[in-house]
Design an enzyme around this catalytic site. Structure first.
Site, short mmCIF file in Angstrom:
data_model
loop_
_atom_site.label_atom_id
_atom_site.label_comp_id
_atom_site.label_asym_id
_atom_site.label_seq_id
_atom_site.Cartn_x
_atom_site.Cartn_y
_atom_site.Cartn_z
N HIS A 1 3.30 15.72 -15.53
CA HIS A 1 3.15 14.94 -14.29
C HIS A 1 3.69 13.53 -14.50
CE1 HIS A 1 0.33 18.26 -13.32
NE2 HIS A 1 0.92 18.11 -12.15
N ARG B 1 9.88 12.17 -13.88
CA ARG B 1 10.93 13.19 -13.81
C ARG B 1 10.49 14.34 -12.89
NH1 ARG B 1 15.48 13.75 -16.54
NH2 ARG B 1 14.92 12.11 -18.01
N HIS C 1 3.93 12.05 -4.46
CA HIS C 1 2.92 13.11 -4.45
C HIS C 1 2.09 13.23 -5.73
CE1 HIS C 1 5.33 15.70 -7.02
NE2 HIS C 1 4.27 16.49 -7.09
N ASP C 2 2.55 12.73 -6.88
CA ASP C 2 1.75 12.80 -8.12
C ASP C 2 1.64 11.42 -8.78
OD1 ASP C 2 0.80 15.39 -8.39
OD2 ASP C 2 2.63 16.14 -9.32
N ASP D 1 7.18 21.27 -4.88
CA ASP D 1 6.26 20.89 -5.96
C ASP D 1 6.18 21.95 -7.05
OD1 ASP D 1 4.40 19.36 -7.28
OD2 ASP D 1 2.69 19.99 -6.06
N TYR E 1 -1.49 21.11 -20.22
CA TYR E 1 -2.67 21.99 -20.11
C TYR E 1 -3.46 21.99 -21.43
CZ TYR E 1 -1.26 24.55 -15.81
OH TYR E 1 -0.96 24.94 -14.53
N GLN F 1 3.64 32.65 -16.56
CA GLN F 1 4.60 32.68 -15.46
C GLN F 1 4.54 33.91 -14.57
OE1 GLN F 1 4.68 29.73 -15.56
NE2 GLN F 1 6.82 29.28 -15.11
N1 LIG Z 1 1.88 28.64 -14.37
C1 LIG Z 1 2.62 27.75 -13.70
N2 LIG Z 1 2.01 26.82 -12.92
C2 LIG Z 1 2.78 25.96 -12.27
C3 LIG Z 1 4.18 25.96 -12.36
N3 LIG Z 1 4.68 24.96 -11.58
C4 LIG Z 1 3.62 24.38 -11.03
N4 LIG Z 1 2.47 24.95 -11.43
C5 LIG Z 1 1.10 24.61 -11.05
O1 LIG Z 1 1.11 24.08 -9.76
C6 LIG Z 1 0.58 22.78 -9.77
C7 LIG Z 1 1.42 21.97 -8.80
O2 LIG Z 1 0.81 20.84 -8.40
P1 LIG Z 1 1.09 19.38 -9.02
O3 LIG Z 1 1.02 18.50 -7.83
O4 LIG Z 1 -0.02 19.19 -9.99
O5 LIG Z 1 2.43 19.31 -9.65
C8 LIG Z 1 0.71 22.31 -11.22
O6 LIG Z 1 -0.24 21.37 -11.59
C9 LIG Z 1 0.50 23.59 -11.95
O7 LIG Z 1 -0.86 23.85 -12.08
C10 LIG Z 1 4.78 26.93 -13.19
O8 LIG Z 1 6.02 27.02 -13.33
N5 LIG Z 1 3.97 27.79 -13.83
MG MG Z 2 -0.29 16.97 -7.63
ZN ZN Z 3 3.56 17.81 -8.55
#
Ligand SMILES: Nc1nc2c(ncn2[C@@H]2O[C@H](COP(=O)(O)O)[C@@H](O)[C@H]2O)c(=O)[nH]1
Ligand code: MG
Ligand code: ZN
Length: 490
Positions: A242, A245, A282-283, A392, A414, A443
């Site tokens: 987050h 980029r 947005h983030d 997003d 994560y 995925q």
């Molecule tokens: N397993 C995956 N989760 C994904 C991927 N791209 C996004 N995400 C999830 O969605 C949220 C989007 O919200 P954000 O505002 O936080 O960007 C992100 O946090 C992930 O949890 C993906 O390719 N694979």
């Molecule tokens: Mg977000």
């Molecule tokens: Zn986002």
């Protein structure tokens, strides 16, 4: 799969004294502030105290858990200035600062270290008693002071603080001229973000505003637009995923879909403005820990927003705080009615990026897609919500060499969260747990059950997405299904 585990070693100079600090993965902004305050022998500096780190060449280095490591040859210079809330002008005030949770955490850690070193000594027991009594006194002081401070929140002062740094940075911004190939490529959903540096990305975003006619239509001053984008960039944190980029990628995918589906001629400029700004903020100021963590850890953001989409509410608040600053206010020439419309639309789009709202948004859009009308304001607002949501989560709509590094970034973030949740005794989501997650495992379900249904729903109104975008997503799904099959035999 890459993960960062080693501590980050920082050399700092405080007065004529040199200190070495190790920042461990998962430490917070508050931890870093507390460590720096202790290095400056100012453990009673409070949350509002000013902490300034500079490189030997005088460049200010933002205080964050992602502070770049350095060597003892080129230490950062550290200055801490008290800014007690009790003093009328916010300066001075010395030892009158509030006892914060970070101070207690720091003192606990420090006292633990000391007590370990004293283990063999007979005074150990009495020393422990002193620690306990000291902790109790601090806890009680903290309770009293935090009650006294209740009306204040960190949201707005934080954004303003970073705005104050804009002009020196802005003054050194190079000018960019992009080739015809680049500006055409920028409209493609396959655009490769990894080739561009941060300042280039802000310049590419500036190009989007001009190319879409928003600068002319809304009488934006170019320096204001540049400053807005630069301040936005500086208010994204250096998280693995987050970060600025990601903001650029989301904005670029939104811009790519506008062109892919020929929406520039079907939507009004004000709709384009709502969508673009929503993607951009947005983030913003994402702390790298999701809403579940905010709520479970009872963080300041969860408290401020009553556990209701704390992150998305925060992103909106920080974005609009930046826009409220005259030097960054690209909306200053909008009529009151337009401003109201734009603000409402942006808030709706950004809050909709909370994935817990996904089902509800999908159902509503399915209903309007039956008889979608580009002249209907509510239909268009829902279209923008869907487009921002798609943008997003659109990494897997890009070619594999662009998409795959994003998955590593996401998993790194994560895993840092789940490591911290384990350390703090908080619930851990299995999809974040390094002991349970695999790349294809992460995925397959996400692409099959979240991404494809979302893009297919949007394609009911924007069928052009069946041309370039949806085939690439299906290709990614097939790739990860195949990989999963090879890894598990299932
Ligand atoms: N397993 C995956 N989760 C994904 C991927 N791209 C996004 N995400 C999830 O969605 C949220 C989007 O919200 P954000 O505002 O936080 O960007 C992100 O946090 C992930 O949890 C993906 O390719 N694979
Ligand atoms: Mg977000
Ligand atoms: Zn986002």
């Amino acid at each position: 799969m890459t993960t960062t585990v080693a501590p980050n070693r920082i050399h700092i100079k405080v007065g004529d004294k040199c200190e070495v600090l190790d920042l461990y993965p998962g430490c917070t902004h508050e931890d870093v502030r507390a460590i720096l305050c202790s290095a400056a022998d100012m453990v009673d500096a409070d949350k509002d105290s000013l902490i300034k780190l500079t490189k030997p060449d005088g460049t200010i280095v933002p205080v964050s858990p992602f502070l770049p490591g350095n060597t003892d040859k080129e230490p950062y210079t550290l200055q801490v200035q008290y800014r007690s809330r009790g003093s009328p002008n916010g300066a001075g005030g010395g030892g009158g600062g509030a006892a914060s949770p970070t101070k207690i955490g720091y003192l606990e850690a420090k006292l633990n270290d000391i007590s370990k070193a004293l283990e063999p000594l007979r005074e150990m027991q009495s020393f422990r008693e002193q620690i306990v009594s000291f902790q109790k006194r601090l806890e009680s002081a903290e309770k009293q002071i935090s009650m006294a401070n209740l009306p204040e929140t960190k949201v707005i002062p934080k954004a303003i603080k970073r705005i104050s740094k804009i002009d020196p940075i802005f003054a050194h911004q190079p000018k960019y001229v992009f080739t015809d190939e680049t500006v055409a490529y920028l409209k493609q959903p396959s655009f490769n973000n990894w080739q561009w540096e941060e300042n280039e990305m802000t310049a590419l975003m500036e190009h989007m505003f001009t190319e879409l006619g928003l600068v002319d239509k809304f009488k934006m001053e170019l320096p204001t637009l540049k400053r807005f984008l630069c301040v936005v960039k500086d208010n994204y944190n250096h998280n693995p995923f987050h970060n600025f980029r990601h903001c650029f990628c989301v904005t670029q995918m939104f811009y790519g879909m506008l062109h892919e589906a020929d929406l520039v001629s079907k939507l009004e400029p004000i709709d384009l403005l709502v969508g673009l700004i929503s993607c951009i903020i947005h983030d913003i100021d994402h702390p790298g820990f999701n809403n579940a963590y905010q709520v479970n850890a009872k963080t300041e953001l969860a408290i401020i927003y009553n556990d209701q989409s704390p992150l998305e509410n925060h992103h909106c608040a920080v974005g609009f705080t930046i826009l409220r600053n005259n030097d960054c206010n690209i909306f200053k020439n909008l009529s009151d009615k337009d401003y109201e419309h734009v603000r409402k639309g942006i808030i709706r789009c950004v809050l909709s990026t909370d994935l817990t709202k996904h089902g509800e948004i999908m159902t509503k859009f399915k209903a309007v897609s039956e008889n979608f009308n580009f002249a209907d304001v509510e239909h268009k607002a829902q279209l923008l919500v869907m487009m921002v949501k798609c943008a997003d989560i659109s990494n897997e709509a890009r070619p594999a060499d662009v998409a795959e590094p994003w998955l590593d970034c996401l998993l790194e973030e994560y895993f840092a969260q789940s490591d911290r949740e384990k350390a703090e005794g908080l619930p851990v989501a299995p999809f974040m747990d390094r002991d349970k997650v695999t790349k294809p495992g992460a995925q397959v379900g996400f692409i099959q059950f979240v991404m494809i249904p979302l893009f297919e729903n949007l394609a009911r109104v924007l069928p052009q997405l069946e041309g370039n975008v949806l085939p690439q997503i299906r290709k990614s799904l097939a790739y990860y299904q195949d990989l999963q099959q090879k890894m598990t035999g299932k």
